[in-house]
Scaffold this active site. Structure first.
Site, PDB file in Angstrom:
ATOM      1  N   ASP A  21       9.404   2.539   1.634  1.00  0.00           N
ATOM      2  CA  ASP A  21       8.232   3.265   2.119  1.00  0.00           C
ATOM      3  C   ASP A  21       8.098   2.956   3.607  1.00  0.00           C
ATOM      4  O   ASP A  21       7.652   1.885   4.009  1.00  0.00           O
ATOM      5  CB  ASP A  21       6.996   2.792   1.339  1.00  0.00           C
ATOM      6  CG  ASP A  21       5.707   3.426   1.846  1.00  0.00           C
ATOM      7  OD1 ASP A  21       5.708   3.975   2.967  1.00  0.00           O
ATOM      8  OD2 ASP A  21       4.692   3.341   1.137  1.00  0.00           O
ATOM      9  N   PHE A  66       0.860  -1.186   0.000  1.00  0.00           N
ATOM     10  CA  PHE A  66       0.000   0.000   0.000  1.00  0.00           C
ATOM     11  C   PHE A  66       0.894   1.234   0.000  1.00  0.00           C
ATOM     12  O   PHE A  66       1.725   1.401   0.886  1.00  0.00           O
ATOM     13  CB  PHE A  66      -0.927   0.027   1.224  1.00  0.00           C
ATOM     14  CG  PHE A  66      -1.897   1.168   1.149  1.00  0.00           C
ATOM     15  CD1 PHE A  66      -3.066   1.048   0.411  1.00  0.00           C
ATOM     16  CD2 PHE A  66      -1.630   2.376   1.771  1.00  0.00           C
ATOM     17  CE1 PHE A  66      -3.959   2.125   0.293  1.00  0.00           C
ATOM     18  CE2 PHE A  66      -2.511   3.454   1.657  1.00  0.00           C
ATOM     19  CZ  PHE A  66      -3.682   3.318   0.921  1.00  0.00           C
ATOM     20  N   LYS A 116       3.046   9.357   8.595  1.00  0.00           N
ATOM     21  CA  LYS A 116       2.177   9.120   9.755  1.00  0.00           C
ATOM     22  C   LYS A 116       2.658   9.684  11.096  1.00  0.00           C
ATOM     23  O   LYS A 116       2.094  10.625  11.620  1.00  0.00           O
ATOM     24  CB  LYS A 116       1.926   7.619   9.878  1.00  0.00           C
ATOM     25  CG  LYS A 116       1.047   7.076   8.761  1.00  0.00           C
ATOM     26  CD  LYS A 116       0.847   5.615   8.917  1.00  0.00           C
ATOM     27  CE  LYS A 116      -0.058   5.002   7.878  1.00  0.00           C
ATOM     28  NZ  LYS A 116      -1.481   5.323   8.024  1.00  0.00           N
TER      29      LYS A 116
HETATM   30  C1  LIG Z   1       2.995   2.113   3.865  1.00  0.00           C
HETATM   31  C2  LIG Z   1       2.098   3.260   3.521  1.00  0.00           C
HETATM   32  N1  LIG Z   1       2.442   4.087   2.528  1.00  0.00           N
HETATM   33  C3  LIG Z   1       1.685   5.147   2.201  1.00  0.00           C
HETATM   34  C4  LIG Z   1       0.497   5.409   2.856  1.00  0.00           C
HETATM   35  C5  LIG Z   1      -0.343   6.589   2.468  1.00  0.00           C
HETATM   36  O1  LIG Z   1      -0.273   7.568   3.438  1.00  0.00           O
HETATM   37  P1  LIG Z   1      -1.373   8.741   3.498  1.00  0.00           P
HETATM   38  O2  LIG Z   1      -2.665   8.111   3.873  1.00  0.00           O
HETATM   39  O3  LIG Z   1      -0.841   9.689   4.520  1.00  0.00           O
HETATM   40  O4  LIG Z   1      -1.415   9.365   2.140  1.00  0.00           O
HETATM   41  C6  LIG Z   1       0.098   4.569   3.901  1.00  0.00           C
HETATM   42  C7  LIG Z   1      -1.178   4.819   4.609  1.00  0.00           C
HETATM   43  O5  LIG Z   1      -1.722   3.967   5.248  1.00  0.00           O
HETATM   44  C8  LIG Z   1       0.909   3.461   4.236  1.00  0.00           C
HETATM   45  O6  LIG Z   1       0.574   2.622   5.220  1.00  0.00           O
END
Ligand SMILES: Cc1ncc(COP(=O)(O)O)c(C=O)c1O
Length: 400
Positions: A225, A140, A254
Site C-alpha cells: 500500500d 491504515f 494521494k
Molecule cells: C496508507 C494509506 N492507505 C490508504 C488510505 C486511504 O486513502 P483514501 O483516504 O484516499 O481512501 C490512506 C489515507 O490516509 C493511507 O494513508
C-alpha cells in the site's frame, strides 16, 4: 471565500455530517508551499493535503494540463476506449516492475480493488479457497468496510460491526508472527512500507525481504500500500524500491493527480488474470482529466528528480531535527522516516506543541497523539525546513 472561521464553523455544523475533527484553520487559497487563510495570513504547508500535493499547490503545468483536457473531453465512461488512461498507465508502469493498472478514485478504492483481485485470483486462477488478507497492527488502509477491516487500528472499526470475514492482523515488524499466521487460506499480505497514520513507522529492509520470500514460498500475493509513501515521497519513486522488492500488487492514490481524486491498483500480468470484464469497475476511474494531470505529475517528478530532492532534503531535515532533539534532552524520543515522510516523536502528548506550531504559521499533523508528522510538498525548500526547525526549537524551549 471571505467568511471568518467562526462563521464557517457555525454553518458547517448545520449542513455537514460530523465526520471530521477539523483544525482551527480555514484555507482560502494556496500556491507552492503556502496556504492562505480567509484573512490573508500565510502558513507554510508541511502537510501537502496529507501527502497529496507533492508538486505544491497551483502548479502551472498541472493547471495547463487540466485546462487543456477539460476543454477537449471531461467524461465518457469506461464503456469507451480512452487514450488518456493508456498514456498514464504506460508512464506509471515504467516507474516500477508491475505490468497492468486499474484506475479508481481514492486510496481505499485502490486497496479494495487489490483485496478483490487477490480473492478472485486465488479462486479463479489458482483454484484455491484462499481469501484471507493479512495486514499489520498500526496500519491504515482506508474507510470502506473491507479496507477498515484490513486496517490494524481499532478506532476506525468502532460501531461498524459486523465486519467482513477474511482479515487477520499481526504485530508490526514481527516476522515469526506473520510466518505463523500465513496458512492455506491466505490470499495476500498487505502492508505499508512506512506506516503513515500509524506514526511514520518504517519496516526494515530485512523484514520486507523476508516477507517477500515467504509470500513466494507459500504462493501468497505481496501487496504494498503506497497510497501515502508513493510518488517520490520516500526518496525513491516507490518506497518498496529501497528494499528492492518486486510486489505482486501496488496501490497508490494521494499524490497521483496532485489533488484531483484518483487512485490506482497496479499488478503483475499474472495477478491481473484475476479480473475479467465485468468483475470490477468504477464510473469515474481513469477519467480523461485526472489521467492527463497524473501523467503530467509523473513527467514532472521524473524530469525534476523530485524523489532525489525528497531524499536529500529528508536527510537534511532529520539532521536538523536531531540537533533540536540534542538541545532539548528528553523532549524528543525519536526522529524517523524516509525522504520527506518525517516523524518527530515527542515524549509527551503533542497537542500543545502542534498548536503552537500552527499559531506560528506551520501546518503539519499530529498522529498517534505524540508524533508530529511532516509530509511537505517535495518542492519545499531548505530554508523552509530550517525555519520550521527553528520554530520547533523555540516552542520546545518554552514547553516544560
Ligand atoms: C496508507 C494509506 N492507505 C490508504 C488510505 C486511504 O486513502 P483514501 O483516504 O484516499 O481512501 C490512506 C489515507 O490516509 C493511507 O494513508
Amino acid at each position: 471565500m471571505t467568511s471568518s472561521l467562526e462563521l464557517l464553523q457555525e454553518r458547517e455544523q448545520r449542513v455537514l455530517c460530523r465526520t471530521y475533527g477539523r483544525y482551527p484553520l480555514a484555507v482560502a487559497s494556496a500556491s507552492g508551499c503556502t496556504l492562505v487563510d480567509p484573512d490573508g495570513r500565510e502558513y507554510l504547508d508541511l502537510l501537502a493535503g496529507i501527502a497529496v500535493c507533492n508538486l505544491g499547490h497551483s502548479h502551472p503545468e498541472l493547471l495547463a494540463a487540466m485546462r487543456d483536457q477539460a476543454e477537449r473531453l471531461i467524461h465518457v465512461s469506461n464503456l469507451f476506449y480512452q487514450e488518456e488512461q493508456l498514456i498514464l498507465a504506460e508512464k506509471l508502469l515504467a516507474t516500477c516492475s508491475l505490468d497492468k493498472a486499474f484506475f479508481c478514485n481514492s486510496g481505499a478504492e485502490a486497496n479494495e480493488a487489490a483485496i478483490k483481485l487477490a480473492r478472485r485470483y486465488m479462486r479463479k486462477v489458482k483454484g484455491r479457497e484462499a481469501y484471507e488478507v493479512i495486514s499489520l497492527a498500526g496500519s491504515f488502509h482506508g474507510r470502506t468496510l473491507a479496507t477498515l477491516t484490513a486496517t490494524g487500528q481499532d478506532k476506525v472499526k468502532d460501531g461498524f460491526a459486523p465486519l467482513p470475514e477474511g482479515f487477520l492482523t499481526v504485530p508490526f515488524g514481527d516476522f515469526s508472527a506473520l510466518e505463523r499466521a500465513v496458512s492455506g487460506k491466505t490470499a495476500a499480505v498487505l502492508l505499508e512500507i512506512i506506516q503513515g497514520e500509524g506514526g511514520v513507522r518504517p519496516l526494515t529492509d530485512d523484514y520486507l525481504a523476508a516477507v517477500q520470500e515467504l509470500c513466494r514460498e507459500r504462493g501468497v500475493l505481496l501487496m504494498v500500500d503506497e497510497v501515502q509513501t508513493g510518488m517520490g515521497r520516500s526518496g525513491r519513486f516507490w518506497a518498496h524500491q529501497h528494499a528492492g522488492l518486486r510486489p505482486d500488487v501496488l496501490t497508490t492514490s494521494k499524490a497521483l493527480a496532485n489533488g484531483l481524486p484518483m487512485g490506482a491498483m497496479l499488478c503483475t500480468d499474472e495477478a491481473a488474470l484475476g479480473f475479467e470484464p465485468g468483475s470490477h469497475a468504477t464510473t469515474f476511474g481513469g477519467g480523461p482529466v485526472v489521467s492527463m494531470v497524473a501523467a503530467k505529475v509523473v513527467d514532472i517528478l521524473l524530469r525534476d528528480d523530485l524523489p532525489g530532492r525528497a531524499a536529500s532534503l529528508g536527510d537534511l531535515a532529520q539532521g536538523l531535527f536531531r540537533q533540536v532533539q540534542a538541545a532539548h534532552p528528553g523532549k524528543i524520543v525519536d526522529v524517523r522516516g524516509r525522504g520527506l515522510m518525517l516523524g518527530i516523536e515527542l515524549s509527551f502528548p503533542g497537542q500543545d506543541v502542534w498548536r503552537g506550531l500552527l499559531e506560528a504559521g506551520f501546518v503539519l499533523n499530529l498522529t498517534q497523539d505524540r508524533v508530529l508528522r511532516l509530509l511537505p510538498p517535495l518542492v519545499v525548500t531548505e530554508a523552509d525546513l530550517r525555519r520550521f526547525s527553528q520554530a520547533l526549537a523555540e516552542i520546545l524551549e518554552k514547553t516544560t
